[in-house]
Write an enzyme that holds these catalytic residues in place. Sequence first.
Site, PDB file in Angstrom:
ATOM      1  CD  GLU A 172     -10.751  -9.204   9.388  1.00 46.02           C
ATOM      2  OE1 GLU A 172     -11.132  -8.020   9.448  1.00 46.02           O
ATOM      3  OE2 GLU A 172      -9.736  -9.555   8.760  1.00 46.02           O
ATOM      4  CG  ASP A 186       2.976  -3.080   8.447  1.00 50.86           C
ATOM      5  OD1 ASP A 186       2.291  -2.071   8.699  1.00 50.86           O
ATOM      6  OD2 ASP A 186       2.480  -4.198   8.231  1.00 50.86           O
ATOM      7  CG  PHE A 209      -2.020  -1.020   1.143  1.00 50.46           C
ATOM      8  CD1 PHE A 209      -3.128  -0.835   0.339  1.00 50.46           C
ATOM      9  CD2 PHE A 209      -1.931  -2.190   1.886  1.00 50.46           C
ATOM     10  CE1 PHE A 209      -4.133  -1.778   0.257  1.00 50.46           C
ATOM     11  CE2 PHE A 209      -2.931  -3.146   1.823  1.00 50.46           C
ATOM     12  CZ  PHE A 209      -4.029  -2.944   1.007  1.00 50.46           C
ATOM     13  N   GLY A 210       1.878   1.289   0.865  1.00 50.74           N
ATOM     14  CA  GLY A 210       2.705   2.486   0.970  1.00 50.74           C
ATOM     15  C   GLY A 210       3.578   2.720  -0.243  1.00 50.74           C
TER      16      GLY A 210
END
Length: 426
Positions: free
Chosen positions: A175, A304, A17-18
């Site tokens: 989940e 992260d 994502f980053g």
Amino acid sequence: MAEGNDRPRVVIVGAGFGGLACAQALGAAPVRVTVVDRHNYHLFQPLLYQVATAALSPADIAEPIRRILHRHRNIDVRMAEVTGVDTAGRAVRLADGARLPYDRLVIATGSVYSYFGHEAEWERHAPGLKTIENAREIRARLLQAFEAAEVCDDAAERDRLLTTVVIGGGPTGVEMAGSVAELARYTLSRDFRRIDPTKARILLVEAAPRILGTFPDDLGAYAERALRDKGVQVMTGAMVERIEADGVVVGGRKIPAATMVWGAGVKASPAARWLGVEPAKGGRIAVEADLSVPGLPGVYALGDTAQALGADGAPLPGLAQVAKQQGEHLGAGLARELAGGAPVGPFRFRNRGNTAIVGRNAAVFDFGRRRLKGRLAWLLWAIVHVWLLVNFEKRLMVTVQWLWRWLTYQRGARLITREPPDAERP
């Protein structure tokens, strides 16, 4: 800086994502960008558990990096393994011996699961959920266990085959446990003749006093009740002592199980070692407010991989929204800096809420001052996750599959795509 007529070179290691957000923000800038990743695809990790439980296929949540970035002519993609960084010579070292020179380096390599020093013994029995390979392996083990139970005449062994243990009561564990329970209770319940999948035993083991420890108490309590309603046995205050091929040892008691999934802790990638800096807690790289690495000019870390501090002075959590916002901020800041010399400004995280889905019509959403739970939170969770997928095609495909699954209780990705262990072959 690059010499002559060459444009400045920005190397981004990691296409999560980053890293992707940073690259896209640099897409129109007068710089040369190289994105390096071990894989040729970007993986939407928040939905990986649905691949592991046969709700989605890998292609539904993964997209080739080149396709995502193809419209940006100044961005090159390199599928390669990074082995180190020559900070003095400003070059990234690759496994094939090549070197990628940089003027600015962005480390966005994410995290891996931590087995608290037991990687060698535990990881092969209880894979985590970080890669497509992990998810496919878990799916195969889970479905093979039901198949083996169908033809098993030994009651104790049949019970073991129908037992799944999920270790870790954070969002991933919650989940995963809820999804396995629904797979057994709804999807598989009509497909077997000799066993009753609704009797499958699913355990969620958490060492802390409660699950979803980063959420408010009332949301954690709601999630636990919802899991119990689905038939999940929640064990809190329970420390895993050993993980073996045929089960786990919790609190001195052996729990026979065929499928075990790890979701109890993460640590950063080895990027701190590449840079020769002392890692912060969890192996992260401590960064300044502008996401730069102290003492290493031109080097930045995010997601992260980085330990960035929030407005309250506490480290920011390892969430996709944190990494994405950091990538957008850093990409835009580097574009301005390399074009006109303006320094990259300090990063400010804007919390858009933290969420976890428990199962059908059940989820929790924490916005800080406001909280949601139940059907509305579940619907919002679905909307957010569909929106975060990389393109319209993926959004449409996942939406249609979720709608069909909600109407029929069926899951279409129930394929066992690996050979069973030698001991299980006829």
